[in-house]
Design a protein around this motif. Structure first.
Motif, PDB file in Angstrom:
ATOM      1  N   GLY A   1       8.406 -27.279 -57.327  1.00  0.00           N
ATOM      2  CA  GLY A   1       8.319 -25.798 -57.775  1.00  0.00           C
ATOM      3  C   GLY A   1       6.982 -25.246 -57.548  1.00  0.00           C
ATOM      4  O   GLY A   1       6.740 -24.123 -57.061  1.00  0.00           O
ATOM      5  N   ALA A   2       6.019 -26.082 -57.919  1.00  0.00           N
ATOM      6  CA  ALA A   2       4.640 -25.741 -57.993  1.00  0.00           C
ATOM      7  C   ALA A   2       4.123 -25.605 -56.445  1.00  0.00           C
ATOM      8  O   ALA A   2       3.484 -24.561 -56.035  1.00  0.00           O
ATOM      9  CB  ALA A   2       3.643 -26.472 -58.694  1.00  0.00           C
ATOM     10  N   GLU A   3       4.692 -26.416 -55.620  1.00  0.00           N
ATOM     11  CA  GLU A   3       4.479 -26.173 -54.118  1.00  0.00           C
ATOM     12  C   GLU A   3       5.046 -25.266 -53.714  1.00  0.00           C
ATOM     13  O   GLU A   3       4.506 -24.489 -52.508  1.00  0.00           O
ATOM     14  CB  GLU A   3       4.702 -27.750 -53.561  1.00  0.00           C
ATOM     15  CG  GLU A   3       4.023 -28.827 -54.047  1.00  0.00           C
ATOM     16  CD  GLU A   3       4.544 -30.089 -53.443  1.00  0.00           C
ATOM     17  OE1 GLU A   3       5.437 -30.175 -52.549  1.00  0.00           O
ATOM     18  OE2 GLU A   3       4.225 -31.234 -54.012  1.00  0.00           O
ATOM     19  N   ALA A   4       6.375 -24.729 -53.864  1.00  0.00           N
ATOM     20  CA  ALA A   4       6.912 -23.894 -53.298  1.00  0.00           C
ATOM     21  C   ALA A   4       7.773 -22.932 -54.332  1.00  0.00           C
ATOM     22  O   ALA A   4       9.076 -22.896 -54.451  1.00  0.00           O
ATOM     23  CB  ALA A   4       8.157 -24.407 -52.144  1.00  0.00           C
TER      24      ALA A   4
ATOM     25  N   LEU B   1      19.135 -17.261 -65.108  1.00  0.00           N
ATOM     26  CA  LEU B   1      18.031 -16.455 -65.205  1.00  0.00           C
ATOM     27  C   LEU B   1      16.923 -16.892 -66.042  1.00  0.00           C
ATOM     28  O   LEU B   1      15.769 -16.765 -65.858  1.00  0.00           O
ATOM     29  CB  LEU B   1      18.598 -15.008 -65.467  1.00  0.00           C
ATOM     30  CG  LEU B   1      19.230 -14.371 -64.243  1.00  0.00           C
ATOM     31  CD1 LEU B   1      19.868 -13.167 -64.691  1.00  0.00           C
ATOM     32  CD2 LEU B   1      18.467 -14.145 -63.023  1.00  0.00           C
ATOM     33  N   GLN B   2      17.386 -17.096 -67.159  1.00  0.00           N
ATOM     34  CA  GLN B   2      16.508 -17.875 -68.435  1.00  0.00           C
ATOM     35  C   GLN B   2      15.555 -18.854 -67.813  1.00  0.00           C
ATOM     36  O   GLN B   2      14.258 -19.038 -68.264  1.00  0.00           O
ATOM     37  CB  GLN B   2      17.312 -17.950 -69.647  1.00  0.00           C
ATOM     38  CG  GLN B   2      17.555 -16.718 -70.337  1.00  0.00           C
ATOM     39  CD  GLN B   2      18.447 -16.934 -71.527  1.00  0.00           C
ATOM     40  OE1 GLN B   2      19.406 -18.274 -71.437  1.00  0.00           O
ATOM     41  NE2 GLN B   2      18.531 -16.451 -72.457  1.00  0.00           N
ATOM     42  N   ALA B   3      16.065 -19.932 -67.233  1.00  0.00           N
ATOM     43  CA  ALA B   3      15.556 -21.030 -66.282  1.00  0.00           C
ATOM     44  C   ALA B   3      14.266 -20.552 -65.866  1.00  0.00           C
ATOM     45  O   ALA B   3      13.360 -21.291 -65.547  1.00  0.00           O
ATOM     46  CB  ALA B   3      16.638 -21.916 -65.712  1.00  0.00           C
ATOM     47  N   VAL B   4      14.218 -19.255 -65.236  1.00  0.00           N
ATOM     48  CA  VAL B   4      13.260 -19.091 -64.116  1.00  0.00           C
ATOM     49  C   VAL B   4      11.787 -19.111 -64.991  1.00  0.00           C
ATOM     50  O   VAL B   4      10.783 -19.306 -64.631  1.00  0.00           O
ATOM     51  CB  VAL B   4      13.236 -17.568 -63.655  1.00  0.00           C
ATOM     52  CG1 VAL B   4      12.067 -17.003 -63.025  1.00  0.00           C
ATOM     53  CG2 VAL B   4      14.519 -17.531 -62.827  1.00  0.00           C
ATOM     54  N   PHE B   5      11.704 -18.646 -66.319  1.00  0.00           N
ATOM     55  CA  PHE B   5      10.840 -18.356 -67.228  1.00  0.00           C
ATOM     56  C   PHE B   5      10.008 -19.931 -67.533  1.00  0.00           C
ATOM     57  O   PHE B   5       8.941 -19.762 -67.672  1.00  0.00           O
ATOM     58  CB  PHE B   5      10.928 -17.820 -68.723  1.00  0.00           C
ATOM     59  CG  PHE B   5      11.435 -16.382 -68.425  1.00  0.00           C
ATOM     60  CD1 PHE B   5      10.943 -15.378 -67.583  1.00  0.00           C
ATOM     61  CD2 PHE B   5      12.852 -16.007 -68.933  1.00  0.00           C
ATOM     62  CE1 PHE B   5      11.221 -14.235 -67.570  1.00  0.00           C
ATOM     63  CE2 PHE B   5      13.304 -14.762 -68.836  1.00  0.00           C
ATOM     64  CZ  PHE B   5      12.507 -13.920 -68.059  1.00  0.00           C
TER      65      PHE B   5
ATOM     66  N   SER C   1      11.235 -21.143 -53.393  1.00  0.00           N
ATOM     67  CA  SER C   1      12.636 -21.818 -53.247  1.00  0.00           C
ATOM     68  C   SER C   1      13.327 -21.940 -54.370  1.00  0.00           C
ATOM     69  O   SER C   1      14.307 -21.816 -54.399  1.00  0.00           O
ATOM     70  CB  SER C   1      12.121 -22.953 -52.306  1.00  0.00           C
ATOM     71  OG  SER C   1      11.285 -23.951 -53.121  1.00  0.00           O
ATOM     72  N   TRP C   2      12.536 -22.278 -55.447  1.00  0.00           N
ATOM     73  CA  TRP C   2      13.425 -22.745 -56.647  1.00  0.00           C
ATOM     74  C   TRP C   2      13.869 -21.252 -57.321  1.00  0.00           C
ATOM     75  O   TRP C   2      14.853 -21.229 -57.910  1.00  0.00           O
ATOM     76  CB  TRP C   2      12.542 -23.548 -57.704  1.00  0.00           C
ATOM     77  CG  TRP C   2      11.170 -22.873 -58.037  1.00  0.00           C
ATOM     78  CD1 TRP C   2       9.751 -23.088 -57.802  1.00  0.00           C
ATOM     79  CD2 TRP C   2      10.662 -21.737 -58.846  1.00  0.00           C
ATOM     80  NE1 TRP C   2       8.992 -22.447 -58.234  1.00  0.00           N
ATOM     81  CE2 TRP C   2       9.565 -21.499 -59.245  1.00  0.00           C
ATOM     82  CE3 TRP C   2      11.699 -20.790 -59.821  1.00  0.00           C
ATOM     83  CZ2 TRP C   2       8.840 -20.354 -60.003  1.00  0.00           C
ATOM     84  CZ3 TRP C   2      11.125 -19.841 -60.532  1.00  0.00           C
ATOM     85  CH2 TRP C   2       9.760 -19.602 -60.680  1.00  0.00           C
ATOM     86  N   TYR C   3      12.888 -20.358 -57.156  1.00  0.00           N
ATOM     87  CA  TYR C   3      13.199 -19.000 -57.587  1.00  0.00           C
ATOM     88  C   TYR C   3      14.637 -18.436 -56.915  1.00  0.00           C
ATOM     89  O   TYR C   3      15.493 -18.120 -57.481  1.00  0.00           O
ATOM     90  CB  TYR C   3      12.140 -17.977 -57.482  1.00  0.00           C
ATOM     91  CG  TYR C   3      12.430 -16.560 -57.850  1.00  0.00           C
ATOM     92  CD1 TYR C   3      12.928 -16.372 -59.086  1.00  0.00           C
ATOM     93  CD2 TYR C   3      12.306 -15.659 -56.998  1.00  0.00           C
ATOM     94  CE1 TYR C   3      13.143 -14.849 -59.391  1.00  0.00           C
ATOM     95  CE2 TYR C   3      12.398 -14.126 -57.481  1.00  0.00           C
ATOM     96  CZ  TYR C   3      13.011 -13.851 -58.477  1.00  0.00           C
ATOM     97  OH  TYR C   3      13.454 -12.715 -58.858  1.00  0.00           O
ATOM     98  N   LEU C   4      14.423 -18.546 -55.647  1.00  0.00           N
ATOM     99  CA  LEU C   4      15.662 -18.031 -54.966  1.00  0.00           C
ATOM    100  C   LEU C   4      17.162 -18.783 -55.155  1.00  0.00           C
ATOM    101  O   LEU C   4      18.149 -18.272 -55.362  1.00  0.00           O
ATOM    102  CB  LEU C   4      15.352 -18.336 -53.450  1.00  0.00           C
ATOM    103  CG  LEU C   4      14.622 -17.331 -52.841  1.00  0.00           C
ATOM    104  CD1 LEU C   4      13.936 -17.605 -51.402  1.00  0.00           C
ATOM    105  CD2 LEU C   4      15.030 -15.739 -53.036  1.00  0.00           C
ATOM    106  N   ALA C   5      16.588 -20.214 -55.386  1.00  0.00           N
ATOM    107  CA  ALA C   5      18.020 -21.053 -55.893  1.00  0.00           C
ATOM    108  C   ALA C   5      18.567 -20.560 -56.864  1.00  0.00           C
ATOM    109  O   ALA C   5      19.754 -20.359 -57.270  1.00  0.00           O
ATOM    110  CB  ALA C   5      17.417 -22.571 -55.907  1.00  0.00           C
ATOM    111  N   LEU C   6      17.674 -20.489 -58.179  1.00  0.00           N
ATOM    112  CA  LEU C   6      18.224 -20.011 -59.285  1.00  0.00           C
ATOM    113  C   LEU C   6      18.823 -18.717 -59.405  1.00  0.00           C
ATOM    114  O   LEU C   6      19.619 -18.267 -60.038  1.00  0.00           O
ATOM    115  CB  LEU C   6      17.082 -19.931 -60.506  1.00  0.00           C
ATOM    116  CG  LEU C   6      16.793 -21.474 -60.921  1.00  0.00           C
ATOM    117  CD1 LEU C   6      15.315 -21.017 -61.731  1.00  0.00           C
ATOM    118  CD2 LEU C   6      17.492 -22.044 -61.832  1.00  0.00           C
TER     119      LEU C   6
END
Length: 602
Positions: free
Chosen positions: A4-7, A37-41, A10-15
């Motif tokens: 997630g730190a590198e991209a 959505l909560q996982a985004v935080f 991508s993780w945001y779009l996936a969630l």
């Protein structure tokens, strides 16, 4: 986390993708959507992502759950982040204004109007470089003031919106603002301001060249205002050309396909009403016209069509305007039923209006006076005069609407005339609705009805020449605007006066057309009255065959009305005539068997 730190995108779009998948599943999986959505935080996202996620969570919780407190928390966080951020990207502006818009909507739902207003004012102040949001927020604050009955502030905001739309080159949205302002001015009865405004709107609508559906929807809005203006003024005949144009316009809209091409000017991104809602609205104003004109079978036909369409729409759409349409349609058809001798059906529909008002405090506050007025009219039809007086008195206490107030007072006066021993109260009322001078409203129809009430009183007091003067005035006014029911009532009462005076020929000249008109409406009470007079007239003139025929008609009408009277009074809903205080009573069920409503099976 390392990936997630590198991209970060991508993780945001996936969630986000997972959340949207769960939200749009059939049935929706809202709990899983919220988890995603909560996982985004957990990923410590940048400010713009954090704010948007709070907004999305708030929106999902607000629209799909009853957890309004948690929704409010997320929307307040989104609002806090965007107001304290220095990020300047267009998408972030959308988050800022959408969060303010949704949060103020939620505040209003929780009766925190004083929190919603400053929030919207601040958003309006900082949104001037974003035309779509600036216009939308102005509309929203104007609507909030309208709901609070502060129509002056609402009109001011709509005027500001119209000028802003003109400056940013959106004639379409300028027309929407002006038409909305015209609607509020009509509600306020500021007719001197309405006329030039509607003239300007008409010019803008005709000259604007854009999306055909948007153009026709503006035309429908404009024509609806014109038609309701005429109907409020009781001008049933004068309105016909406008009403015909409106009906043609809605037919044109139904043949047009929605254009998916977005307008180039973002300030044009508004719709007044969906096509389907407009269609119901046109049915509704047609019903209003038919009822005032006394075309009650036509009113019934259009009510049936409108209610059928409403039922379909309400399966897919929970918009509050649909319930408002339904209540107004029922209010009109109930009055038609009482005239046509279907009291039991009218009573069941009054109960239906009560149920709709139980579901919405706002709907009840807007329609409580009308509901008690309908119960008062029902009480008159079943000869419960004490209850009628109590219902009308309650309705008068609840209304500030001048036309409704005048309608109620006119009917209450008829109750006092029938009771025969309420002279002081009656004269006090009649002073307030004197059609010869200082009549409280501009309605042609209500003024004609006030002349009829004067004629009725003079008849009961044996002052026949005075009664004839008042009734001829009613006839002149009702003939001028095709008010068929008032015409029929005036003719039969004049016929009765001439019969009492021994002028049988003149009496016959009044009663025969009264009977024909009453049959066409059809008005059961006037038919009953006319047939009784025809029986006595023909008997007095020695026409035994015609007298027998009239007697048979009178017997048939009496039987129909008596059976309907018994059916209505034996319904459990008849107990509504005693309700004069507080919210509508919980639905009264019959005691002789189980309910067959769908609600009991769910």
């Amino acid at each position: 986390m390392a990936a997630g730190a590198e991209a970060p995108d991508s993780w945001y779009l996936a969630l986000l993708g997972f959340a949207e998948h769960f939200r749009t599943s059939s049935p929706p999986k809202i709990r899983l959507c919220v988890h995603c959505l909560q996982a985004v935080f957990q990923f410590k996202p940048p400010q713009r992502v954090e704010a948007r996620t709070h907004l999305q969570l708030g929106s999902v919780l607000y629209h799909h759950t009853k957890n309004s407190e948690l929704a409010r928390t997320h929307l307040e966080k989104a609002n806090f982040v965007v107001l304290n951020s220095h990020v300047q990207v267009p998408q972030f502006e959308d988050v800022k204004f959408e969060a303010a818009s949704l949060l103020s909507e939620l505040y209003c739902q929780q009766n925190l109007v004083d929190s919603a207003k400053p929030l919207l004012r601040k958003a309006i102040q900082i949104s001037q470089q974003t035309p779509y949001w600036h216009c939308r927020l102005l509309f929203q604050l104007a609507q909030l003031h309208t709901l609070e009955k502060d129509l002056v502030s609402a009109c001011d905001l709509l005027g500001v919106g119209a000028e802003y739309a003109r400056v940013v080159g959106s004639e379409y949205t300028r027309a929407l603002f002006l038409l909305s302002k015209g609607m509020l001015l009509l509600m306020e009865r500021k007719l001197q301001e309405v006329h030039p405004l509607l003239t300007l709107c008409g010019q803008i609508v005709e000259t604007w060249q854009g999306n055909p559906i948007q153009k026709e929807s503006l035309r429908v809005f404009f024509l609806v205002l014109q038609v309701t203006h005429y109907l409020d003024a009781g001008q049933v005949k004068s309105v016909k050309p406008c009403l015909k144009q409106l009906q043609q316009c809605i037919q044109t809209i139904s043949t047009l396909h929605d254009d998916e091409i977005l307008p180039s000017n973002s300030a044009d991104l508004f719709h007044w009403l969906p096509k389907e809602h407009m269609c119901v609205l046109v049915y509704l104003v047609t019903v209003m016209h038919s009822m005032q004109a006394g075309y009650l079978e036509k009113a019934q036909k259009y009510t049936d069509k409108a209610l059928m369409q409403l039922e379909k729409l309400k399966m897919l759409d929970c918009s509050p305007i649909l319930s408002s349409f339904q209540v107004i349609l029922l209010e009109h058809i109930i009055m038609c039923r009482l005239v046509t001798g279907h009291k039991a059906t009218a009573l069941q529909e009054i109960s239906q209006v009560c149920q709709l008002c139980q579901q919405s405090p706002r709907l009840f506050s807007n329609h409580a006076a009308q509901l008690h007025t309908l119960l008062g009219l029902y009480c008159i039809s079943v000869n419960c005069m004490d209850n009628a007086e109590a219902q009308f008195t309650t309705a008068l206490r609840l209304t500030t609407h001048q036309e409704l107030w005048t309608f109620i007072v006119t009917n209450l006066a008829s109750v006092y005339i029938r009771e025969g021993n309420r002279h002081q109260e009656l004269y006090s009322l009649l002073e307030r609705i004197n059609p010869d001078h200082n009549f409280p409203v501009s309605s042609h129809c209500l003024r004609a009805a006030a002349f009829y009430i004067r004629g009725l009183l003079s008849f009961f007091q044996g002052r026949y020449n005075e009664a004839k003067r008042f009734l001829r005035e009613t006839l002149k006014m009702s003939n001028a605007e095709d008010l068929n029911r008032l015409t029929a009532c005036s003719l039969v009462l004049l016929g009765h006066i001439f019969y009492v005076l021994g002028n049988h020929r003149e009496s016959n000249n009044m009663v025969v057309p009264a009977m024909q008109l009453a049959s066409k409406i059809p008005d059961m009470s006037v038919q009953l009255w006319s047939s009784a007079l025809l029986k006595d007239l023909n008997k007095a003139c020695g026409n035994s065959i015609d007298a027998h025929e009239a007697a048979q008609m009178h017997q048939n009408f009496s039987q129909q009305l008596l059976q309907d009277h018994i059916a209505a009074c034996s319904l459990p809903e008849h107990n509504l005539i005693s309700w004069t205080d507080g919210p509508p009573p919980v639905q009264i069920q019959a005691q002789n068997g189980p309910t067959t409503s769908l609600a009991s099976l769910l």
